[in-house]
Design an enzyme around this catalytic site. Structure first.
Site, PDB file in Angstrom:
ATOM      1  N   HIS A  82       0.882  -1.218  -0.015  1.00  0.00           N
ATOM      2  CA  HIS A  82      -0.107   0.136   0.065  1.00  0.00           C
ATOM      3  C   HIS A  82       1.010   1.150  -0.059  1.00  0.00           C
ATOM      4  O   HIS A  82       1.934   1.356   0.630  1.00  0.00           O
ATOM      5  CB  HIS A  82      -0.918   0.033   1.609  1.00  0.00           C
ATOM      6  CG  HIS A  82      -1.826   1.071   1.109  1.00  0.00           C
ATOM      7  ND1 HIS A  82      -3.114   1.006   0.672  1.00  0.00           N
ATOM      8  CD2 HIS A  82      -1.647   2.471   1.808  1.00  0.00           C
ATOM      9  CE1 HIS A  82      -3.694   2.050   0.923  1.00  0.00           C
ATOM     10  NE2 HIS A  82      -2.679   3.231   1.473  1.00  0.00           N
ATOM     11  N   ASP A 161     -14.451   3.701   7.318  1.00  0.00           N
ATOM     12  CA  ASP A 161     -13.205   4.560   6.890  1.00  0.00           C
ATOM     13  C   ASP A 161     -13.853   5.222   5.655  1.00  0.00           C
ATOM     14  O   ASP A 161     -13.601   6.469   5.386  1.00  0.00           O
ATOM     15  CB  ASP A 161     -12.244   3.670   6.619  1.00  0.00           C
ATOM     16  CG  ASP A 161     -10.892   4.524   5.900  1.00  0.00           C
ATOM     17  OD1 ASP A 161     -10.587   5.300   6.518  1.00  0.00           O
ATOM     18  OD2 ASP A 161     -10.618   4.424   4.695  1.00  0.00           O
ATOM     19  N   ARG A 168     -13.028  13.758   6.353  1.00  0.00           N
ATOM     20  CA  ARG A 168     -11.740  14.347   6.656  1.00  0.00           C
ATOM     21  C   ARG A 168     -11.292  15.059   5.328  1.00  0.00           C
ATOM     22  O   ARG A 168     -10.686  16.171   5.518  1.00  0.00           O
ATOM     23  CB  ARG A 168     -10.744  13.136   6.978  1.00  0.00           C
ATOM     24  CG  ARG A 168     -11.172  12.837   8.337  1.00  0.00           C
ATOM     25  CD  ARG A 168     -10.046  11.397   8.351  1.00  0.00           C
ATOM     26  NE  ARG A 168      -8.907  11.554   8.214  1.00  0.00           N
ATOM     27  CZ  ARG A 168      -7.886  10.740   7.695  1.00  0.00           C
ATOM     28  NH1 ARG A 168      -8.436   9.454   7.416  1.00  0.00           N
ATOM     29  NH2 ARG A 168      -6.690  10.968   7.364  1.00  0.00           N
ATOM     30  N   SER A 183      -6.884   4.559   9.368  1.00  0.00           N
ATOM     31  CA  SER A 183      -7.285   4.371   7.895  1.00  0.00           C
ATOM     32  C   SER A 183      -6.982   3.345   7.318  1.00  0.00           C
ATOM     33  O   SER A 183      -7.510   2.445   6.531  1.00  0.00           O
ATOM     34  CB  SER A 183      -7.517   5.813   7.489  1.00  0.00           C
ATOM     35  OG  SER A 183      -7.749   5.702   5.994  1.00  0.00           O
ATOM     36  N   LYS A 187      -8.017  -0.864   6.573  1.00  0.00           N
ATOM     37  CA  LYS A 187      -8.451  -1.732   5.439  1.00  0.00           C
ATOM     38  C   LYS A 187      -7.530  -2.640   4.829  1.00  0.00           C
ATOM     39  O   LYS A 187      -7.933  -3.651   4.353  1.00  0.00           O
ATOM     40  CB  LYS A 187      -8.365  -0.276   4.137  1.00  0.00           C
ATOM     41  CG  LYS A 187      -9.434   0.406   4.563  1.00  0.00           C
ATOM     42  CD  LYS A 187      -9.397   1.324   3.348  1.00  0.00           C
ATOM     43  CE  LYS A 187      -8.283   2.477   3.624  1.00  0.00           C
ATOM     44  NZ  LYS A 187      -8.255   4.039   3.062  1.00  0.00           N
TER      45      LYS A 187
HETATM   46  N1  URA Z   1      -4.751   6.824   2.429  1.00  0.00           N
HETATM   47  C1  URA Z   1      -5.915   6.362   3.336  1.00  0.00           C
HETATM   48  O1  URA Z   1      -6.415   5.382   2.936  1.00  0.00           O
HETATM   49  N2  URA Z   1      -6.231   6.935   4.431  1.00  0.00           N
HETATM   50  C2  URA Z   1      -5.663   8.052   4.794  1.00  0.00           C
HETATM   51  O2  URA Z   1      -6.133   8.643   5.878  1.00  0.00           O
HETATM   52  C3  URA Z   1      -4.736   8.762   4.105  1.00  0.00           C
HETATM   53  C4  URA Z   1      -4.410   8.135   2.897  1.00  0.00           C
END
Ligand code: URA
Length: 433
Positions: A82, A161, A168, A183, A187
């Site tokens: 990621h 999220d 956000r 966050s 995931k």
């Molecule tokens: N990527 C994400 O998935 N969440 C965040 O808060 C920032 C970048």
């Protein structure tokens, strides 16, 4: 329990309990807690932070706010990676086929681009016919059969999220280590892989503007993963200029194809070779970084990784002939050349500004509802450290929009020149594990 008391507690810099954090995430996911209260709490977290215990509770509450995916039906170790988001970041399109061609399984859920950062799903969709919506059984079968699938996240995965990130994004509460780490990790943990490699970006085009903040974010996320017994490692990488030369969806896919053909830009090749080697170590395919890098390089030379990308494209309904003949990708109507008015050495290509310019050319979304122009974008002709003559080409711009003269001016301004020679640092600064 009352939400207002929890907001005041965090505003006063106090530690929240597990029960309070569970109450917030449950209530917000079911819409019993309104957006205005949640954004107020998010702002209190931005200012006062959270300790390790609170971040763990928050990640856990988000992780179990919806479904989680079991990848038990896939044989072997499942790896995932990621990136915290950058400009020109097509690494997943290169790394995925590379590690899969080494016999490692990658069952990846990716996201779409928002604002100045691009998303892997949008890039993939520039290949005609390719779908990123696959039924769970077909997803598992595809990874078992060919070792790789890159798909969209289902709506039932971490719904907390989905709501919180959208909030956000419009309330100035993205840049917070507890909020970003919970966050991302919720995931990643919900998507079920055994190992996670985090590419934590720092610099002008990243959420973390300096390496010290990026290090804290990386450490926080690695600790969360370790706690839940997933092999989690992170690399700190430079996002002070775009990654590679191409910015924009189909342009980035073409660059990924060129890279798998052995003609990639230096920084992208270096990033993918090292990151790929770490993923192979995590999958226990190799013991050392050097061994992993050698194996990765051999898969570029043999074109096996390119074939793997073509297999994935075909399995997901796309036209794989584009992988072997990238000249088939549709071109934008207009092409412009941006030239330097000065002589010197490039000391910065502001990634945030370049990402925003690409968005204005049509390559990105300002809001979630925007449609994007898959052929729009920028190809850099110079990178940091390059020497430039007066009137020499800095980059080429592709768009279907009629009048982009102000964007061209801004792109030119994003290149900062110096009279002295500029040293170029590595792309990966640190590995954190
Ligand atoms: N990527 C994400 O998935 N969440 C965040 O808060 C920032 C970048």
């Amino acid at each position: 329990m009352r939400m207002v008391d929890i907001i005041i507690k965090k505003r006063s810099g106090l530690e929240l309990t597990k029960e309070e954090i569970d109450f917030v995430i449950k209530g917000f996911t079911s819409s019993e807690i309104p957006d205005y209260q949640m954004s107020s709490l998010a702002m209190a977290i931005v200012f006062n932070g959270m300790n390790k215990k609170e971040i763990g509770y928050l990640t856990n509450a988000m992780l179990y706010s919806g479904d989680t995916i079991s990848l038990k039906g896939i044989e072997g170790i499942k790896v995932d990676k990621h990136s915290t988001g950058g400009v020109g970041d097509k690494a997943s399109l290169v790394l995925g086929p590379l590690v899969a061609s080494c016999g490692v399984k990658l069952a990846k859920m990716s996201g779409r681009g928002l604002g100045h950062t691009g998303g892997t799903l949008d890039k993939l969709e520039s290949i005609p016919g390719l779908t990123i919506s696959i039924e769970k059984e077909d997803f598992i079968k595809q990874v078992n059969d060919i070792g790789i699938a890159i798909v969209g996240q289902t709506g039932t995965l971490v719904p907390a999220d989905k709501k919180l990130y959208a909030l956000r994004d419009v309330t100035g509460t993205v840049e917070s280590i507890p909020l970003i780490s919970s966050s991302i990790m919720s995931k990643k943990l919900a998507s079920g892989s055994d190992t996670i490699l985090l590419d934590v970006k720092f610099g002008s085009g990243a959420f973390m503007k300096n390496i010290d903040d990026a290090r804290v974010l990386a450490r926080t996320m690695v600790d969360i993963g370790d706690e839940l017994k997933r092999d989690t490692r992170a690399i700190l990488t430079d996002m002070n200029e775009p990654l590679g030369l191409a910015i924009g969806n189909s342009l980035e896919v073409i660059e990924a194809i060129n890279t798998l053909n052995g003609n990639g830009p230096k920084d992208l090749v270096e990033l993918c070779t090292k990151a790929g080697a770490i993923m192979l170590m995590q999958a226990k395919k190799v013991e050392t970084l050097e061994e992993g890098m050698k194996l990765i390089t051999s898969k570029i030379e043999s074109k096996e990784a390119l074939d793997k990308l073509a297999q994935m494209v075909k399995a997901q309904g796309g036209d794989e002939s584009y992988i072997y003949d990238p000249s088939k990708f549709e071109k934008a109507k207009y092409e412009y050349v941006v030239r330097s008015s000065k002589e010197g050495y490039v000391k910065e290509i502001n990634a945030l500004e370049i990402g925003e310019s690409a968005m204005r050319l049509g390559a990105g979304r300002a809001t979630k509802e925007d449609t994007i122009d898959l052929s729009a974008g920028i190809i850099l002709n110079k990178k940091v450290g390059s020497h430039v003559e007066v009137n020499e080409e800095l980059c080429r711009v592709f768009t279907n929009k009629e009048d982009v003269s102000s964007v061209l001016e801004d792109i030119k301004e994003s290149f900062k020149l110096s009279e002295e020679k500029v040293d170029v640092g590595p792309i990966i600064y640190e590995i954190i594990q």
